[in-house]
Design a protein around this motif. Sequence first.
Motif, PDB file in Angstrom:
ATOM      1  N   UNK A   1       7.128  43.313 -20.775  1.00  0.00           N
ATOM      2  CA  UNK A   1       7.230  41.892 -20.503  1.00  0.00           C
ATOM      3  C   UNK A   1       5.835  41.306 -20.305  1.00  0.00           C
ATOM      4  N   UNK A   2       5.244  40.803 -21.385  1.00  0.00           N
ATOM      5  CA  UNK A   2       3.923  40.203 -21.226  1.00  0.00           C
ATOM      6  C   UNK A   2       4.002  39.053 -20.216  1.00  0.00           C
ATOM      7  N   UNK A   3       2.897  38.823 -19.536  1.00  0.00           N
ATOM      8  CA  UNK A   3       2.889  37.816 -18.476  1.00  0.00           C
ATOM      9  C   UNK A   3       3.323  36.453 -18.999  1.00  0.00           C
ATOM     10  N   UNK A   4       2.967  36.172 -20.261  1.00  0.00           N
ATOM     11  CA  UNK A   4       3.258  34.832 -20.765  1.00  0.00           C
ATOM     12  C   UNK A   4       4.571  34.767 -21.546  1.00  0.00           C
ATOM     13  N   UNK A   5       5.381  35.841 -21.459  1.00  0.00           N
ATOM     14  CA  UNK A   5       6.608  35.892 -22.266  1.00  0.00           C
ATOM     15  C   UNK A   5       7.577  34.764 -21.879  1.00  0.00           C
ATOM     16  N   UNK A   6       7.723  34.571 -20.571  1.00  0.00           N
ATOM     17  CA  UNK A   6       8.646  33.544 -20.093  1.00  0.00           C
ATOM     18  C   UNK A   6       8.192  32.158 -20.559  1.00  0.00           C
ATOM     19  N   UNK A   7       6.891  31.906 -20.462  1.00  0.00           N
ATOM     20  CA  UNK A   7       6.340  30.615 -20.910  1.00  0.00           C
ATOM     21  C   UNK A   7       6.553  30.420 -22.397  1.00  0.00           C
ATOM     22  N   UNK A   8       6.305  31.491 -23.170  1.00  0.00           N
ATOM     23  CA  UNK A   8       6.462  31.393 -24.624  1.00  0.00           C
ATOM     24  C   UNK A   8       7.900  31.065 -24.994  1.00  0.00           C
ATOM     25  N   UNK A   9       8.849  31.726 -24.293  1.00  0.00           N
ATOM     26  CA  UNK A   9      10.262  31.444 -24.576  1.00  0.00           C
ATOM     27  C   UNK A   9      10.569  29.990 -24.249  1.00  0.00           C
ATOM     28  N   UNK A  10      10.049  29.503 -23.123  1.00  0.00           N
ATOM     29  CA  UNK A  10      10.295  28.105 -22.742  1.00  0.00           C
ATOM     30  C   UNK A  10       9.767  27.156 -23.822  1.00  0.00           C
ATOM     31  N   UNK A  11       8.597  27.473 -24.379  1.00  0.00           N
ATOM     32  CA  UNK A  11       8.041  26.654 -25.463  1.00  0.00           C
ATOM     33  C   UNK A  11       8.947  26.674 -26.695  1.00  0.00           C
ATOM     34  N   UNK A  12       9.428  27.893 -27.047  1.00  0.00           N
ATOM     35  CA  UNK A  12      10.323  28.025 -28.205  1.00  0.00           C
ATOM     36  C   UNK A  12      11.585  27.196 -27.999  1.00  0.00           C
ATOM     37  N   UNK A  13      12.139  27.300 -26.782  1.00  0.00           N
ATOM     38  CA  UNK A  13      13.380  26.578 -26.480  1.00  0.00           C
ATOM     39  C   UNK A  13      13.144  25.077 -26.608  1.00  0.00           C
ATOM     40  N   UNK A  14      12.039  24.591 -26.042  1.00  0.00           N
ATOM     41  CA  UNK A  14      11.737  23.154 -26.093  1.00  0.00           C
ATOM     42  C   UNK A  14      11.600  22.687 -27.541  1.00  0.00           C
ATOM     43  N   UNK A  15      10.945  23.512 -28.361  1.00  0.00           N
ATOM     44  CA  UNK A  15      10.740  23.136 -29.760  1.00  0.00           C
ATOM     45  C   UNK A  15      12.071  23.058 -30.507  1.00  0.00           C
ATOM     46  N   UNK A  16      12.922  24.062 -30.284  1.00  0.00           N
ATOM     47  CA  UNK A  16      14.221  24.090 -30.968  1.00  0.00           C
ATOM     48  C   UNK A  16      15.082  22.907 -30.527  1.00  0.00           C
ATOM     49  N   UNK A  17      15.051  22.610 -29.214  1.00  0.00           N
ATOM     50  CA  UNK A  17      15.865  21.500 -28.708  1.00  0.00           C
ATOM     51  C   UNK A  17      15.347  20.158 -29.243  1.00  0.00           C
ATOM     52  N   UNK A  18      14.009  20.033 -29.316  1.00  0.00           N
ATOM     53  CA  UNK A  18      13.419  18.783 -29.801  1.00  0.00           C
ATOM     54  C   UNK A  18      13.767  18.551 -31.274  1.00  0.00           C
ATOM     55  N   UNK A  19      13.915  19.662 -32.022  1.00  0.00           N
ATOM     56  CA  UNK A  19      14.212  19.539 -33.444  1.00  0.00           C
ATOM     57  C   UNK A  19      15.657  19.109 -33.688  1.00  0.00           C
TER      58      UNK A  19
END
Length: 483
Positions: free
Chosen positions: A230-248
């Motif tokens: 679990x890289x330290x930034x994994x949670x943040x990266x997932x949050x970014x992915x989720x935001x991008x998918x939702x925005x689309x």
Amino acid sequence: MKYTGVAAALAALAVAACATNPVTGQKELNFMSEAQEIQLGQEMDPQVRAEMGVYPDTAWQEYVQSVGQRLAKASERPDLPWHFAVVDVAAVNAFALPGGYIYITRGLLAHLDSEAELAGVLGHEIGHVTARHAAQAYTRQASVGIGAAVTSIFFPEAAPYAAAAQTGLGVLFLKYDRAQEVQSDSLGVRYAATAGWQPSGMSGVLDTLGRISAASDRGGVPNWLSTHPQPADRVTKVADDVAAVEAARPGTRWAVNRDQYWQRLNGLVFGEDPREGTVRGREFLHPEMRFRLSFPAGWKIDNGRQQVTARPAEVRDAMMSLQLVPEAQGASLESLAVGSMQKSGFTRLGGESTRLNGIPAYVGVYDGRTQDGQLLRARAAHIRHEQRVLLLAGIASQSRYSQAEGAFAEAIRSFGPLDASVAAQVKPNRLGVTTVRSGDTWQGIAERTGGLIPASDLAVLNGLPANSGPPAGQRIKIVIAGE
Ligand SMILES: [Zn+2]
């Protein structure tokens, strides 16, 4: 063994082919064709099922299949022969085999909060297959030879998954690298969203898994965190992915299906499966094999699928181990005992044929050594009980042995048959659902429901912090004794 054939086939591929990665579209070194991937999955699937057991609940199996198939259809490789199964394991984990075989443990199902989270987990594992991580991991592992890692039967920490590696299952426990984890998270988020599930389910999963100790390991299967770094930034990266998918896809009514998921959770078997033996205080009971014994008082008992171990709290160089011995046909118990100990590098100092509460046994004392040369002494009972031979051994460094010998001997003498009436009463614990009353604490709820799991585990099970009380009026999962 099937594994050998597959490894040989891989080794025969002298030149690696270059192929296009189905996810990235980029050319990459590819050691396995799609047909080989599928064949490997087909060959290993029966071994996974035999080793881990399939959770015997048709409704759960069909449900996970249906969620998984919808996700797989949303992936870049919809035409692989996808298979999804719930394995009967208390550890919190999910695995993928090359070719489209995905497994989730009932322990992980218990910790999820909704169908959207289930979709996140399955989507992540599908990502390991579609991006060929599983095939790459297998190729890497096959090239170093997993079968060669098997060492002494007595020191499970030296070869923690030796038995699994022997049957080829070691591939499941290979760590993926950080980049692969991040990529699978992104793919899981995308597959879930494409199939209509709330993509933030993946974030919820990572939150909950982050609360589960990486140290826990039940039933010989490591947990998600130990196989998925679990890289330290994994949670943040997932949050970014989720935001991008939702925005689309603004205005989408995402499926979460929390209530339906909780209805299914009610009654799910939780924790160790007593059919494989169960720990009650210092006692170990095996209702199917119909025996019982008492380990030394205060020792920590670990009930694994391959063996049961017990260790003193403070001391590293003494332990007890209980396991099945592959039986040689027609051998006397004494020759079987001496022969099998010899195979593990132990020579007999002395011994006698005896009976343990009426059950025939050969109890011997043996000398041996660890791989790094430390001298060991063992008191080992080979016990013939109901068509099986069991090995119950106490083992210690030679300097510790005289101190531990009394405890070893007492535990061996305690071995005996388990009454049918007691065996019939051993039932698995199950999940239940209750509503938090005002003023409730995790401790209070744990005690009121029989104290079957610690208060802190109860909080983790519910994806809530243990250091603050559960919110009054909220529906929570509890663990109750089976009926
Ligand atoms: Zn992963």
